[in-house]
Design a protein around this motif. Structure first.
Motif, mmCIF file in Angstrom:
data_model
loop_
_atom_site.group_PDB
_atom_site.id
_atom_site.type_symbol
_atom_site.label_atom_id
_atom_site.label_comp_id
_atom_site.label_asym_id
_atom_site.label_seq_id
_atom_site.Cartn_x
_atom_site.Cartn_y
_atom_site.Cartn_z
ATOM 1 N N VAL A 78 -8.299 11.473 -51.906
ATOM 2 C CA VAL A 78 -8.568 11.775 -53.105
ATOM 3 C C VAL A 78 -9.957 12.507 -53.027
ATOM 4 N N PHE A 79 -10.089 13.395 -53.836
ATOM 5 C CA PHE A 79 -11.300 14.344 -53.986
ATOM 6 C C PHE A 79 -12.229 14.008 -54.836
ATOM 7 N N VAL A 80 -13.566 13.900 -54.609
ATOM 8 C CA VAL A 80 -14.699 13.497 -55.584
ATOM 9 C C VAL A 80 -15.544 14.632 -55.578
ATOM 10 N N GLY A 81 -15.677 15.395 -56.592
ATOM 11 C CA GLY A 81 -16.657 16.448 -56.862
ATOM 12 C C GLY A 81 -18.338 15.777 -56.723
ATOM 13 N N PRO A 82 -19.067 16.865 -56.632
ATOM 14 C CA PRO A 82 -20.625 16.499 -56.317
ATOM 15 C C PRO A 82 -21.092 16.035 -57.702
ATOM 16 N N GLN A 83 -22.120 15.064 -57.470
ATOM 17 C CA GLN A 83 -22.698 14.279 -58.211
ATOM 18 C C GLN A 83 -21.882 13.157 -59.218
ATOM 19 N N ALA A 84 -20.793 13.094 -58.672
ATOM 20 C CA ALA A 84 -19.751 12.185 -59.770
ATOM 21 C C ALA A 84 -20.374 10.677 -59.332
ATOM 22 N N VAL A 85 -20.173 9.802 -60.418
ATOM 23 C CA VAL A 85 -20.527 8.489 -60.153
ATOM 24 C C VAL A 85 -19.688 7.478 -60.824
ATOM 25 N N PHE A 86 -19.496 6.446 -60.095
ATOM 26 C CA PHE A 86 -18.583 5.564 -60.532
ATOM 27 C C PHE A 86 -19.569 4.168 -61.101
ATOM 28 N N ILE A 87 -19.428 3.758 -62.140
ATOM 29 C CA ILE A 87 -19.780 2.491 -62.867
ATOM 30 C C ILE A 87 -19.128 1.299 -62.554
ATOM 31 N N ASN A 88 -19.867 0.096 -62.212
ATOM 32 C CA ASN A 88 -18.978 -1.012 -62.102
ATOM 33 C C ASN A 88 -19.165 -2.184 -62.947
ATOM 34 N N TYR A 89 -19.989 -2.395 -63.991
ATOM 35 C CA TYR A 89 -20.051 -3.382 -64.739
ATOM 36 C C TYR A 89 -20.439 -2.767 -66.310
ATOM 37 N N ARG A 90 -20.065 -3.502 -67.254
ATOM 38 C CA ARG A 90 -20.155 -2.627 -68.486
ATOM 39 C C ARG A 90 -21.451 -3.010 -69.407
ATOM 40 N N ASN A 91 -22.229 -4.135 -69.111
ATOM 41 C CA ASN A 91 -23.233 -4.505 -69.822
ATOM 42 C C ASN A 91 -24.736 -4.573 -69.057
ATOM 43 N N PRO A 92 -25.024 -3.500 -68.455
ATOM 44 C CA PRO A 92 -26.177 -3.606 -67.672
ATOM 45 C C PRO A 92 -27.341 -3.735 -68.353
ATOM 46 N N ARG A 93 -28.245 -4.838 -67.795
ATOM 47 C CA ARG A 93 -29.496 -5.152 -68.280
ATOM 48 C C ARG A 93 -30.567 -5.341 -67.187
ATOM 49 N N ALA A 94 -31.645 -4.828 -67.419
ATOM 50 C CA ALA A 94 -32.658 -4.895 -66.236
ATOM 51 C C ALA A 94 -32.703 -6.355 -65.762
ATOM 52 N N TYR A 95 -32.953 -7.489 -66.699
ATOM 53 C CA TYR A 95 -33.079 -8.742 -66.478
ATOM 54 C C TYR A 95 -31.960 -9.456 -66.012
ATOM 55 N N SER A 96 -30.549 -8.752 -65.843
ATOM 56 C CA SER A 96 -29.594 -9.598 -65.447
ATOM 57 C C SER A 96 -28.959 -8.740 -64.399
ATOM 58 N N HIS A 97 -29.958 -7.859 -63.710
ATOM 59 C CA HIS A 97 -29.374 -7.004 -62.542
ATOM 60 C C HIS A 97 -29.603 -7.729 -61.276
ATOM 61 N N PRO A 98 -29.152 -7.719 -60.082
ATOM 62 C CA PRO A 98 -27.800 -7.100 -60.135
ATOM 63 C C PRO A 98 -26.826 -8.023 -60.904
ATOM 64 N N PRO A 99 -25.672 -7.544 -61.235
ATOM 65 C CA PRO A 99 -24.544 -8.404 -62.030
ATOM 66 C C PRO A 99 -23.951 -9.413 -60.955
ATOM 67 N N ARG A 100 -23.473 -10.414 -61.744
ATOM 68 C CA ARG A 100 -22.522 -11.515 -60.926
ATOM 69 C C ARG A 100 -21.439 -10.842 -60.703
#
Ligand SMILES: [Zn+2]
Length: 191
Positions: A78-100
């Motif tokens: 697999v090739f991943v170009g510079p500054q690419a980002v993978f997200i891993n949960y849908r509903n981020p909130r500061a007060y529920s971080h890190p996610p379960r």
């Protein structure tokens, strides 16, 4: 560079896993967390962050500044170009971080796929083998094998050969002559 057998890891890099294959190179100021698997013949550039549990298969190439969080599986080459980002949960909130852990959605990238620079890959999707996600895309859905997508949100734009060329006719690549047929999951190579 400090050289340990055929493994080359820059001394500024923080490595918490011992599961790294031979002939892999990791550039300066990257952080590889524990329980990460990195295969053989991989290249990981400068300033990458790879979170606990990520699987990176043989021959994979990550350019500078790639962030990969828990729940992501990269197949071989697999090739991943510079500054690419993978997200891993849908509903981020500061007060529920890190996610379960049950909130984390898995993302799988198939063999030989390419992710363009500055792309954002939302979670819970499959990127098929040899698919191409164009630079600067926001990917919100799964991608079929050999499919080219780009844009925000990323949309279907065509088909890519295993060699990297766009296919104007799936029956014959103008660059390498490979031939494909259409199936439900994308293109299948004629052997
Ligand atoms: Zn080709």
């Amino acid at each position: 560079m400090e050289e340990t057998s055929t493994l080359q890891i820059h001394p500024s890099t923080i490595i918490e896993t011992d599961d790294i294959g031979e002939n892999t190179t990791i550039g300066p100021f990257s952080h590889i967390e524990k329980n990460v698997h990195i295969g053989r013949n991989c290249f990981i550039g400068e300033g990458c962050h790879i979170q606990e549990g990520v699987h990176i298969s043989d021959g994979t190439h990550l350019e500078n500044g790639v962030y990969i969080w828990r729940g992501v599986y990269l197949s071989e080459d697999v090739f991943v170009g510079p500054q690419a980002v993978f997200i891993n949960y849908r509903n981020p909130r500061a007060y529920s971080h890190p996610p379960r852990r049950e909130e984390i959605l898995q993302t799988k990238v198939g063999r030989g796929a390419s992710i363009g620079a500055n792309s954002t890959i939302l979670c819970g999707h499959i990127i098929g083998a040899y698919a191409v996600v164009g630079a600067g895309s926001t990917l919100t859905h799964s991608v079929r094998a050999h499919e080219i997508v780009y844009g925000n949100p990323a949309r279907h734009q065509g088909w890519a050969c295993e060699c990297g060329e766009a296919l104007y006719d799936i029956r014959e690549c103008v660059e390498c002559g490979r031939s494909y047929e259409m199936i439900d999951t994308g293109l299948r190579l004629h052997e």
